[in-house]
Design an enzyme around this catalytic site. Structure first.
Site, PDB file in Angstrom:
ATOM      1  N   ASP A 273     -10.890  -7.101  -0.311  1.00  0.00           N
ATOM      2  CA  ASP A 273      -9.702  -7.053   0.527  1.00  0.00           C
ATOM      3  C   ASP A 273     -10.136  -7.229   1.976  1.00  0.00           C
ATOM      4  O   ASP A 273     -10.374  -6.268   2.685  1.00  0.00           O
ATOM      5  CB  ASP A 273      -8.990  -5.710   0.323  1.00  0.00           C
ATOM      6  CG  ASP A 273      -7.527  -5.785   0.736  1.00  0.00           C
ATOM      7  OD1 ASP A 273      -7.102  -6.842   1.210  1.00  0.00           O
ATOM      8  OD2 ASP A 273      -6.828  -4.770   0.578  1.00  0.00           O
TER       9      ASP A 273
ATOM     10  N   LYS B  47      -3.280   0.686   3.855  1.00  0.00           N
ATOM     11  CA  LYS B  47      -4.308  -0.345   4.021  1.00  0.00           C
ATOM     12  C   LYS B  47      -4.866  -0.320   5.436  1.00  0.00           C
ATOM     13  O   LYS B  47      -6.013  -0.705   5.659  1.00  0.00           O
ATOM     14  CB  LYS B  47      -3.724  -1.720   3.701  1.00  0.00           C
ATOM     15  CG  LYS B  47      -3.454  -1.906   2.217  1.00  0.00           C
ATOM     16  CD  LYS B  47      -3.122  -3.340   1.850  1.00  0.00           C
ATOM     17  CE  LYS B  47      -2.835  -3.440   0.355  1.00  0.00           C
ATOM     18  NZ  LYS B  47      -2.346  -4.769  -0.041  1.00  0.00           N
TER      19      LYS B  47
ATOM     20  N   SER C 112       6.031 -11.055  -4.703  1.00  0.00           N
ATOM     21  CA  SER C 112       5.014 -11.033  -5.753  1.00  0.00           C
ATOM     22  C   SER C 112       5.337  -9.923  -6.737  1.00  0.00           C
ATOM     23  O   SER C 112       6.123  -9.026  -6.472  1.00  0.00           O
ATOM     24  CB  SER C 112       3.646 -10.785  -5.137  1.00  0.00           C
ATOM     25  OG  SER C 112       3.678  -9.593  -4.402  1.00  0.00           O
ATOM     26  N   ARG C 113       4.717 -10.014  -7.888  1.00  0.00           N
ATOM     27  CA  ARG C 113       4.695  -8.868  -8.786  1.00  0.00           C
ATOM     28  C   ARG C 113       3.584  -7.942  -8.312  1.00  0.00           C
ATOM     29  O   ARG C 113       2.735  -8.339  -7.505  1.00  0.00           O
ATOM     30  CB  ARG C 113       4.421  -9.334 -10.217  1.00  0.00           C
ATOM     31  CG  ARG C 113       5.556 -10.172 -10.804  1.00  0.00           C
ATOM     32  CD  ARG C 113       5.354 -10.411 -12.287  1.00  0.00           C
ATOM     33  NE  ARG C 113       6.362 -11.272 -12.844  1.00  0.00           N
ATOM     34  CZ  ARG C 113       7.577 -10.867 -13.243  1.00  0.00           C
ATOM     35  NH1 ARG C 113       7.935  -9.597 -13.136  1.00  0.00           N
ATOM     36  NH2 ARG C 113       8.443 -11.726 -13.744  1.00  0.00           N
ATOM     37  N   ALA C 114       3.567  -6.722  -8.813  1.00  0.00           N
ATOM     38  CA  ALA C 114       2.550  -5.762  -8.417  1.00  0.00           C
ATOM     39  C   ALA C 114       1.168  -6.326  -8.714  1.00  0.00           C
ATOM     40  O   ALA C 114       0.949  -6.928  -9.770  1.00  0.00           O
ATOM     41  CB  ALA C 114       2.739  -4.459  -9.176  1.00  0.00           C
TER      42      ALA C 114
ATOM     43  N   SER D  13      -3.660 -15.561   2.655  1.00  0.00           N
ATOM     44  CA  SER D  13      -2.813 -15.401   1.474  1.00  0.00           C
ATOM     45  C   SER D  13      -1.341 -15.340   1.872  1.00  0.00           C
ATOM     46  O   SER D  13      -0.501 -16.098   1.370  1.00  0.00           O
ATOM     47  CB  SER D  13      -3.241 -14.121   0.747  1.00  0.00           C
ATOM     48  OG  SER D  13      -2.259 -13.709  -0.167  1.00  0.00           O
TER      49      SER D  13
ATOM     50  N   GLY E 283       0.796  -1.224   0.000  1.00  0.00           N
ATOM     51  CA  GLY E 283       0.000   0.000   0.000  1.00  0.00           C
ATOM     52  C   GLY E 283       0.824   1.267   0.000  1.00  0.00           C
ATOM     53  O   GLY E 283       0.300   2.335  -0.319  1.00  0.00           O
TER      54      GLY E 283
ATOM     55  N   SER F 132      -0.483  -2.237  -7.142  1.00  0.00           N
ATOM     56  CA  SER F 132       0.496  -1.164  -6.955  1.00  0.00           C
ATOM     57  C   SER F 132       1.317  -0.968  -8.226  1.00  0.00           C
ATOM     58  O   SER F 132       1.250  -1.777  -9.141  1.00  0.00           O
ATOM     59  CB  SER F 132       1.429  -1.531  -5.792  1.00  0.00           C
ATOM     60  OG  SER F 132       2.318  -2.544  -6.194  1.00  0.00           O
TER      61      SER F 132
ATOM     62  N   THR G   7       8.102  -6.112  -5.340  1.00  0.00           N
ATOM     63  CA  THR G   7       9.543  -6.331  -5.212  1.00  0.00           C
ATOM     64  C   THR G   7      10.068  -7.131  -6.412  1.00  0.00           C
ATOM     65  O   THR G   7      11.160  -6.854  -6.921  1.00  0.00           O
ATOM     66  CB  THR G   7       9.848  -7.056  -3.889  1.00  0.00           C
ATOM     67  OG1 THR G   7       9.515  -6.169  -2.819  1.00  0.00           O
ATOM     68  CG2 THR G   7      11.312  -7.430  -3.779  1.00  0.00           C
TER      69      THR G   7
END
Lengths: 528, 528
Positions: free
Chosen positions: B285, B317, B223-225, B293, B197, B228, B232
């Site tokens: 969410d 968030k 993870s990929r975006a 998750s 976030g 966002s 990373t």
């Protein structure tokens, strides 16, 4: 609180002047792709497209097509090969039809943000009651194909746990107003509706000709089967064309006082059809959604008086009189609000009505009753007369209590049959296949005894597995009903099918559970 | 209570003997269709197919492909023309890849009933808590692509209103066990995770080399975006390859004590990736889904000690310390159950961390900190040191309270930079584009004043609109932070983009709301 325009540094650092930007947006030529994608709008773009960098898009992302002021939201598929050229955009059949521009027309494509009304769906999921404006926006977006399947599912599931009275009214009204609103120049326009679940319950096709023969207006629109082996529209289609447009429907009603057409072509409450197409695979079925669905159609159909048939039985949609009562209240509440006189009758939903399950078999049942065939199904005849009696008494000139006698007179005299033939002629011939499925098997009683229960849900599923309603002549012919004595080996019902794999599946399912309970004589026990 | 086999009348009335049925089922030859359909399995059949009467099928219905014991569920599209021949079945890329049979192989196709586990989803929608076995069956079906998008949405929305503690544990475990379960031969395997976030918050790429330089094992998967402008994995990909398989990842970790790879290729908790792909477009969410998750990934990654970064801020968030506390309890509950030592730190989530927002800009920030560049972002450096300090103190040989000093020593000495270079070498070169977006615009202060608020959500959206993370060099370079004094016309931030339409969209959005609040000197008021 907008950011003042003078806060922008203008074009000082721009690699390209902003005023050039929109005019340089490349265009794609639309190409029709012969792909039936059902309800969804689907478009196909080449990964080598020069118009948009396709790495921006992923498979199944949502895009907007624009040509002048016309916009269409669609789901994007991406191809590497010659399915579409890099300067083309492929439109699958439904998208091509809805966009309604000739092949070769230039369009622009951009990533489509989700519809704004999804904010309200999320609020609903988190427990907030929605305003009428929010519900209207949701219904508008759904009826214009702006929601993906998963977005529709989110709305339905989010609404399934709770819907306020105000939300129910708003949903009903928004759904009705999203499509055709029929107007009739008569003070009394009657309608009947059954919430379904009972195999063979094809009373509308007997009630409509009786009521129309009397002279009351009954412009009946019906659905095709959703989870059942036959809807009234599927069964009527065995006898006549049912996909009439609004003007054609009006002509038939003017000439015959009534009709029996498919609601889908008249575009009554189109959002309802879309919602149902998602409810069906998810098996979602809440009272509020049922009431909004039915009442939105009746409101759009211009009905003034509505008779509702609520079958009650262990495998019917309503398992108890208490449940039927609560549903009745909900229908009456919505009817009162919109000025529709709603009358509710609860009926026996323990077993099939008539002998046939499946369009052709049910049409045979209906015509036998109308023709006063001595072998006609007595229960179907009696139930139809009872429902017609209620409707006929909406005629201010008919004495209270005389509805049944009048209905019986119209049926016995052949006036109803004559009216039905007139309606069939007016609607025109159908090109549906009308022969029965040639692959058959009889399901026999395992021992002597009495039939004590019939699982309506099971018979519906078996008839569907055998191919109904898509194969009009597939289905089940019922030989024995509750209370009938049977001897070992005597047929309980017969399966009809056209397709070997469907026949196999039905037979395999019957081996697991036939749907009949036969209580044996002493020592024989019970079988299902 | 099955119907005895002797209740069937056998083949007496059958048009075709039942034993012949399955052997006569026609077959189709599979053909690869160059169509990227994302996660969904899609197959295409001709309306003139001889194998199955296509009128049984509608667009977007679900079908099962069978070849010997292998079964694949897919969504069906129907074509009238030469896309596939009547004796062929087209498999779009993802379906072809997953079915893994050569083109031309013979398959049978049949209508696919919905997965059995959907009964549990419906029970959940109606308010029942699910058993661990039911949840495991749902996760198994989802991770094997047996759920359609709308079915996944029904599960997520149905679970969004309530999930019991037992359901949360069962979901976490089922998700972890549905994919790769990594095992490491070390007693301490540390990990860190931020719930996201906050733009630019790329601490992992500094924390991992510090911790690995110390010698603790930190096999970081990222993870990929999702929503966002950079995950990373996206940012690391500017510097090195990140799509390593399990064996490659293990080699890097053995050589370097740590890694910075994309979790997607390692197949950790694959159901989670599928759920997220539906949560994202629906903007769902919930706390429970977030915890399941994250913890399923950590459980699958073999972590023994986990540090969680929970940023708190008005547009983060978590909006309050109270919310962070409740989320912390949930993480600790699940961590305790699975034997993962969870430590939670709440951090300042009021504004971006570092200067860059978008993969290339963030990678520049990270490398400046690691290189001890005097112009490096101080907040990014300090936050990374603080997080690394917590992780280093998991080393039993390190004195309590000395973690920060050790982290600073490893960073200041260049040991962390050296370790990062080693990791980059081990992971191998990436072929990502690393130049910055050449189309730029500076957003300037409208008047003299002090920056009092920055809307993280807004800057994230603007950077995404400008093209990040797909365009790695697109995004935002932040010049001013909360508390900074600004003069009228002084740049607050700069937008970078490659694509004219995306640049346009970002500028249009900035005109509506820039994301900055500048409180003016007396008489100037406030601007956003």
């Amino acid at each position: 609180m907008g950011w003042p325009a003078d806060m922008l540094s203008g074009n000082r650092n721009l690699g390209l002047r902003m005023t050039d930007a929109s005019s340089t947006r490349p265009q794609l030529k639309i190409r029709r792709i012969n792909l039936d994608t059902g309800r969804e709008n689907v478009v196909v773009m080449s990964r080598r497209s020069k118009a948009l960098r396709p790495e921006v898009f992923r498979g199944f992302s949502r895009v907007g097509l624009r040509r002048d002021a016309k916009v269409l939201l669609a789901t994007l598929l991406i191809t590497d090969d010659g399915l579409v050229a890099p300067d083309e955009l492929g439109l699958a059949e439904p998208a091509f039809r809805r966009f309604a521009e000739p092949a070769g027309s230039a369009v622009t494509v951009s990533p489509a943000p989700p519809p704004d009304s999804l904010d309200a769906v999320r609020a609903k999921i988190h427990g907030r009651a929605l305003s009428a404006a929010e519900i209207t926006a949701i219904v508008d977006d759904i009826s214009h194909y702006r929601y993906s399947d998963m977005e529709i599912a989110a709305f339905l599931v989010g609404s399934a746990s709770f819907m306020s009275s105000e939300e129910l009214l708003a949903l009903t009204q928004a759904m009705a107003e999203a499509g055709t609103m029929l107007k009739w120049d008569r003070p009394i326009v009657v309608d009947k509706h059954c919430i379904g679940g009972i195999p063979g319950n094809r009373t509308s096709m007997i009630v409509v000709p009786i009521v129309a023969a009397h002279g009351l207006m009954i412009p009946k629109t019906s659905s095709r089967a959703i989870t059942s082996p036959a809807g009234t529209a599927d069964t009527m289609e065995v006898l006549a064309r049912v996909d009439l447009g609004v003007d054609e429907m009006k002509e038939v009603v003017t000439a015959c006082h009534g009709c029996l057409v498919w609601g889908g072509h008249v575009n009554l409450s189109p959002a309802d059809d879309i919602l149902i197409s998602v409810e069906r695979p998810l098996f979602l079925d809440t009272r509020e959604q049922m009431v909004a669905s039915i009442m939105s159609k009746k409101l759009a159909a211009g009905s003034t008086h509505l008779l509702l048939d609520l079958p009650v039985g262990p495998a019917a949609k309503l398992a108890s009189a208490m449940e039927a009562m609560r549903l009745r209240k909900l229908f009456e509440f919505v009817g009162d609000h919109f000025g529709i006189a709603v009358e509710v009758v609860t009926t026996d939903g323990r077993q099939p009505v008539g002998y046939g399950i499946g369009p052709v078999l049910e049409a045979q049942d209906v015509m036998a009753v109308l023709a006063n065939d001595p072998a006609a199904a007595h229960d179907l005849r009696e139930k139809s007369l009872r429902l017609a009696a209620h409707l006929l008494e909406y005629d201010p000139d008919l004495r209270g209590g005389s509805g049944y006698a009048r209905a019986k007179q119209l049926l016995d005299s052949g006036a109803a049959l004559k009216q039905m033939e007139k309606i069939i002629d007016a609607q025109g011939p159908s090109n549906a296949r009308t022969e029965l499925g040639p692959m058959t098997a009889d399901i026999e009683a395992p021992h002597d005894g009495v039939v004590t229960a019939i699982d309506c849900l099971r018979l519906n599923r078996l008839a569907r597995t055998a191919g109904a309603p898509i194969d009009k002549g597939a289905g089940i012919r019922v030989f024995k009903k509750i209370g009938d004595s049977v001897e070992q080996g005597e047929p309980l019902y017969r399966i009809h099918a056209f397709d070997v794999s469907e026949f196999d599946l039905a037979m395999a399912a019957i081996r697991i559970k036939s749907g009949y309970v036969v209580d044996g004589a002493a020592g024989h026990g019970k079988s299902v």
